[in-house]
Design an enzyme around this catalytic site. Structure first.
Site, PDB file in Angstrom:
ATOM      1  N   ARG A  45       0.820  -1.230   0.000  1.00  0.00           N
ATOM      2  CA  ARG A  45       0.000   0.000   0.000  1.00  0.00           C
ATOM      3  C   ARG A  45       0.850   1.275   0.000  1.00  0.00           C
ATOM      4  NH1 ARG A  45      -4.068  -1.067   4.530  1.00  0.00           N
ATOM      5  NH2 ARG A  45      -4.637  -3.138   3.832  1.00  0.00           N
ATOM      6  N   ARG A  49      -3.429   6.255   0.524  1.00  0.00           N
ATOM      7  CA  ARG A  49      -3.921   7.433   1.229  1.00  0.00           C
ATOM      8  C   ARG A  49      -2.888   8.172   2.068  1.00  0.00           C
ATOM      9  NH1 ARG A  49      -8.852   6.205   4.733  1.00  0.00           N
ATOM     10  NH2 ARG A  49      -8.144   4.043   4.636  1.00  0.00           N
ATOM     11  N   ARG A  58      -6.950  11.285  -6.487  1.00  0.00           N
ATOM     12  CA  ARG A  58      -8.215  10.584  -6.294  1.00  0.00           C
ATOM     13  C   ARG A  58      -9.405  11.522  -6.075  1.00  0.00           C
ATOM     14  NH1 ARG A  58      -9.190   5.967  -3.814  1.00  0.00           N
ATOM     15  NH2 ARG A  58     -11.309   6.748  -4.010  1.00  0.00           N
ATOM     16  N   ASP A  94      -7.021  -3.118  -6.806  1.00  0.00           N
ATOM     17  CA  ASP A  94      -7.704  -3.649  -5.630  1.00  0.00           C
ATOM     18  C   ASP A  94      -8.026  -5.103  -5.927  1.00  0.00           C
ATOM     19  OD1 ASP A  94      -9.311  -2.746  -2.987  1.00  0.00           O
ATOM     20  OD2 ASP A  94     -10.396  -4.313  -4.062  1.00  0.00           O
ATOM     21  N   TYR A 169     -15.105 -12.261   0.563  1.00  0.00           N
ATOM     22  CA  TYR A 169     -15.873 -11.051   0.218  1.00  0.00           C
ATOM     23  C   TYR A 169     -17.152 -11.412  -0.530  1.00  0.00           C
ATOM     24  CZ  TYR A 169     -12.218  -7.848   1.756  1.00  0.00           C
ATOM     25  OH  TYR A 169     -11.338  -7.142   2.522  1.00  0.00           O
TER      26      TYR A 169
END
Lengths: 361, 361
Positions: A45, A49, A58, A94, A169
């Protein structure tokens, strides 16, 4: 379903698709247990962010929208390479991207994670999941083409979620702490479970193959939730499918990294699933991990929560990890899990520089 | 701070406070590695939301309010004993009860967990945490008195959160996935960290001692979050404080159970902290766990997520766990973590009965 390909120390340059551009890059050398010029470092990652330039890129763009846009993938993938001078780019993506690509009704909800329109629990649900074709991920593949040119000798790591994590998921309908629906399907209808995981494994294999053929120099199979399983259940219900994915891309002879969280109990078994490199979370010291995956290189494993401590503490722990990593045939420095959003990018820059300084001969 | 008391196989009846009422109960015999008449079984969170009678008892009553009310504690603690015929009652409480009792501004928010009015991060914050005195938990102690009479020969297990887990709630201000603030305090100011954990350990020791003196026949020290630590950090920053708590109650000679989640890497070390019984989460098979905690009894470890599968699957796994548990000097059957709120109580009843049927000689 027992496609446990042993790790090979083959030359990345053996395959015509690999052009030698990155064959002697530190990441590739370390992955294959050869001797890199320095210990390679990248961060799970790293494109995300924690970076102000990421948040800017983004602005007004949904997560999945960004993942399918070549322009965004290129820009965001390059950002940490420019800023940190890390030894690899990791494709900005992702794990649900290939599911969305084959038509699964999934979105990524900020602050929650992947959420399904409806969960996958019946045979009809499972049989509605189709195969992945290149045109469904053309933005991703276009981005990889551009990235390999921009990156020059720096490897691009391709990336897919492993079948169990994706199944969780799908079956839960979103993130889950207890995986009750997933485990209930697994235990109560093993045939349907295997059909589901086989379909997902096909998608993962295809997605990784496409990424490699487009120019990725290595791949990581990411099993975030695998730590929710006991060893016996992992080996019975999950590993065959992960091994199939890793086996399906073996002929490309690019390094295959396999990572799970809370995976200490599973490390030996995960190493036997066919990966060249086993990613280690921060709970297991790398010298202990090296014993559990003999002959494999290791990747890791600074606790991402440690990056908020004073620099002297971080530097000391970084040096300890470098020392412990020497027990393995090769060591790729990384965190023990993904970069936390609140992380100060300067800390990651200092860690990158320290790893390079300490290990350049 | 290195109070690593070795486990002893002392007789529970050695201490004047233990009246022999429960000295030969299966739970006590198994905990001390003697031969019980059958394998004892209880379930973490057996008194809780999975029971309709619990939801009724809690109607209009806040969680902490219930924990301090003798009437509620007695009723809720007894409910699963009546329903299941388990071999022990576990005190209905919450790990933050003794913190609230000493004046910490904490509440339990439904769907969230313990939330602090303000987090504990400075020396002044730490020094504001006082000592626990019996009058602060009089409702709890009154309940224990009543319970021991009602329970007869069935042991009541007393209960406290371990210093690390309580510290994490205090420092984070609530539940946390990454424990960033906790680890930052631990790494950057070890002296303040030790002061904080020492104060919490005092409270835990006092609370467990009071529960034993009021009539608890065993205690469990519950370290929910300990799996967030590497072995080295656990041994350096945490175990001395857990060992102190376990050591402080050693002279009562009641079984001390020590449980953590995601604790596979720490089991051997947790066993050396002074517990008679090491609780094992569902990730580690009990025969493997027994190797890691030589000489100790084990408790566990059916995956609570498995209780939603068909009975034949649950029964088979229960038998496998009973077989694996024979590797240890003693085995207390339990889940590998707490009962999930959606669990069908009939399934727990069937598991209880099966454990008894399979092991009664």
């Amino acid at each position: 379903m027992t496609n446990d390909t042993p790790a090979t120390t083959s030359l990345a340059t053996d395959h015509p698709l690999i052009d030698g551009r990155t064959a002697s890059a530190p990441l590739i050398e370390a992955a294959f247990g050869r001797t890199p010029t320095h210990t390679p470092v990248w961060f799970m990652r790293q494109a995300g962010r924690s970076l102000p330039e990421y948040r800017k890129a983004r602005e007004g763009v949904g997560m999945l929208e960004a993942c399918f846009s070549a322009e965004h993938v290129v820009e965001i993938t390059m950002q940490p390479v420019r800023r940190y001078g890390v030894d690899a780019a990791i494709l900005f993506s992702d794990i649900v991207v290939p599911l969305r690509a084959v038509g699964v009704d999934v979105d990524i909800v900020a602050g929650v994670g992947p959420v399904m329109g409806s969960p996958v629990r019946t045979r009809a649900d499972v049989e509605s999941i189709g195969e992945l074709e290149p045109h469904m991920v053309s933005g991703v593949l276009d981005a990889i083409g551009t990235l390999t040119t921009e990156l020059g000798g720096t490897p691009l790591i391709g990336f897919a979620g492993a079948p169990f994590t994706l199944a969780s998921y799908l079956v839960e309908g979103g993130p889950s702490r207890d995986h009750v629906h997933t485990k209930t399907l697994m235990y109560s209808d093993p045939e349907l479970w295997n059909d589901l995981l086989s379909r997902i494994a096909s998608i993962c294999s295809s997605f990784l193959s496409m990424q490699i053929e487009a120019g990725a120099s290595a791949v990581q199979l990411f099993d975030s939730w695998v730590g929710a399983l006991s060893l016996a259940d992992y080996e019975r219900y999950v590993r065959p499918h992960s091994a199939r994915v890793l086996g399906d891309v073996a002929h490309y002879r690019v390094p295959r990294i396999h990572f799970g969280v809370v995976s200490g109990e599973l490390l030996t078994s995960m190493g036997q699933a066919g990966a060249d490199v086993v990613g280690v979370d921060f709970r297991v010291a790398l010298d202990e991990a090296a014993k559990r995956v003999p002959g494999r290189s290791v990747q890791g494993n600074l606790d991402p929560a440690m990056l908020f401590s004073p620099w002297e503490v971080v530097a000391q722990r970084t040096r300890e990890i470098l020392a412990a990593g020497k027990s393995a045939p090769g060591h790729i420095f990384n965190l023990g899990h993904g970069v936390l959003p609140e992380t100060d990018p300067d800390m990651l820059k200092k860690v990158t520089d320290l790893v390079h300084e300490e290990t350049t001969s």
